[in-house]
Write an enzyme that holds these catalytic residues in place. Structure first.
Site, PDB file in Angstrom:
ATOM      1  N   SER A  94       0.821  -1.207   0.000  1.00 13.37           N
ATOM      2  CA  SER A  94       0.000   0.000   0.000  1.00 13.37           C
ATOM      3  C   SER A  94       0.862   1.268   0.000  1.00 13.37           C
ATOM      4  CB  SER A  94      -0.955  -0.054   1.203  1.00 13.37           C
ATOM      5  OG  SER A  94      -1.991   0.879   1.075  1.00 13.37           O
ATOM      6  N   ASP A 193     -10.068  -4.995  -3.986  1.00 18.11           N
ATOM      7  CA  ASP A 193      -9.328  -4.180  -3.014  1.00 18.11           C
ATOM      8  C   ASP A 193     -10.226  -3.010  -2.642  1.00 18.11           C
ATOM      9  OD1 ASP A 193      -7.660  -2.273  -1.766  1.00 18.11           O
ATOM     10  OD2 ASP A 193      -5.916  -2.838  -2.962  1.00 18.11           O
ATOM     11  N   HIS A 223      -7.206  -6.088   0.350  1.00 18.01           N
ATOM     12  CA  HIS A 223      -6.079  -5.151   0.308  1.00 18.01           C
ATOM     13  C   HIS A 223      -4.823  -5.664   1.009  1.00 18.01           C
ATOM     14  CE1 HIS A 223      -3.941  -1.419  -0.044  1.00 18.01           C
ATOM     15  NE2 HIS A 223      -3.821  -1.320   1.272  1.00 18.01           N
TER      16      HIS A 223
END
Length: 249
Positions: A94, A193, A223
Site C-alpha cells: 500500500s 481491493d 487489500h
C-alpha cells in the site's frame, strides 16, 4: 505497540549479502509484513522491516507526523542494508509500495516487489484533506481489509485527516519521480481491493520508467494480501523474482 514489532535479519548462506528492505502501510504496522519478512529471512536474505514514524502508537501521533519522516525511516532501512549488502531490493504494501518506489527512484535498487501499491485515493474527500484537517480530526479506519476471517493487521481504529493530507503529498511526489524508477518491478494486485483504487495502477503503468513491469493478479485476497489467502503466492513469487535479479538462479 512498540518498536519491538520491527524485524531485522542479518542473512545467511548464499543470500547473506542480498538485502530486502520491507515497508508496511499507512496507519498500519510491521505486523502486516512480518510473515513475508520472516519468510525471506528464512530463505537467507538480510531483511529490514522498520516501524515508520507516527505508526504503532496512536492515531494522534500519526496526525502530527510529516510524510518525509515516513520516507526517512524507510530510506534509513534501505541505506543500512546497502552498506553491508552487495544487492538490495525494496518491498512494500500500500503506502509502503509508494515509499518503496520513491526509494527506487532515488537509489540503485536491484528490484521492487510491491503489493497493492497506493498512489491515488478512492475517496474524493482526500483531495480536500488540507482544508478538512482543520475541522475534522479523524475519519473511520481503513485497516483490516482482509478476506481471511479472524486476521487483523493491528492498524489504527481511526484515520487522522491531517495524515491523509500528508499521504496525498507523498503520492504526488512519488508519481512525479516514477520515470526515474528503472529497476525491474513486480506488482501483486488484488482483484478486489477496498482501499487502493485501480487508478493507482493506472498511474504506475503510465509513469514507471522501468522496462520490466510484471503485474500478478491475486484472486482470493483483499487489500492486506500479505496476511490473506494469497500470501504464500506473494512470498514464493517474490523470492523467485529476487533470486532471478540478484543472479542466484
Amino acid at each position: 505497540m512498540s518498536t519491538v514489532q520491527q524485524f531485522r535479519s542479518d542473512g545467511h548462506g548464499s543470500l547473506a549479502r542480498v538485502g530486502v528492505a520491507v515497508c508496511h502501510g499507512f496507519t498500519g504496522s510491521p505486523v502486516s509484513m512480518r510473515g513475508w519478512s520472516e519468510y525471506l529471512a528464512g530463505q537467507g536474505y538480510a531483511v529490514s522491516l522498520p516501524l515508520l514514524a507516527g505508526h504503532g502508537t496512536t492515531w494522534q501521533d500519526l496526525s502530527r507526523t510529516p510524510w518525509t519522516h515516513w520516507y526517512r525511516d524507510f530510506e534509513a532501512a534501505y541505506l543500512e542494508l546497502a552498506a553491508r549488502c552487495d544487492t538490495v531490493f525494496v518491498a512494500g504494501l500500500s503506502m509502503g509500495g509508494a515509499l518503496a518506489l520513491r526509494v527506487a527512484a532515488l537509489h540503485p535498487v536491484a528490484g521492487i516487489a510491491v503489493v497493492n501499491p497506493g498512489l491515488t485515493f478512492s475517496d474524493k474527500r482526500a483531495g480536500y484533506s488540507g482544508l478538512l484537517k482543520h475541522v475534522l480530526k479523524s475519519v473511520p479506519a481503513i485497516g483490516d481489509d482482509i478476506k481471511m476471517p479472524g486476521v487483523t493487521e493491528g492498524a489504527y481504529d481511526r484515520t487522522p485527516v491531517a495524515a491523509v493530507h500528508e499521504l496525498s503529498k507523498l503520492f504526488t511526489d512519488t508519481i512525479s519521480l516514477l520515470p526515474r524508477v528503472t529497476a525491474p518491478a513486480l506488482v501483486f494486485r488484488s482483484t478486489e481491493d477496498h482501499v487502493v483504487p485501480e487508478s493507482s495502477m493506472d498511474a504506475l503503468r503510465a509513469g514507471l520508467g522501468s522496462p520490466e513491469l510484471e503485474v500478478v493478479p491475486l484472486a482470493n485476497s483483499y487489500h492486506v494480501a500479505t496476511m490473506d489467502h494469497d500470501s504464500p503466492q506473494i512470498f514464493a513469487q517474490s523470492n523467485e523474482f529476487f533470486r532471478r535479479h540478484c543472479g542466484a538462479i
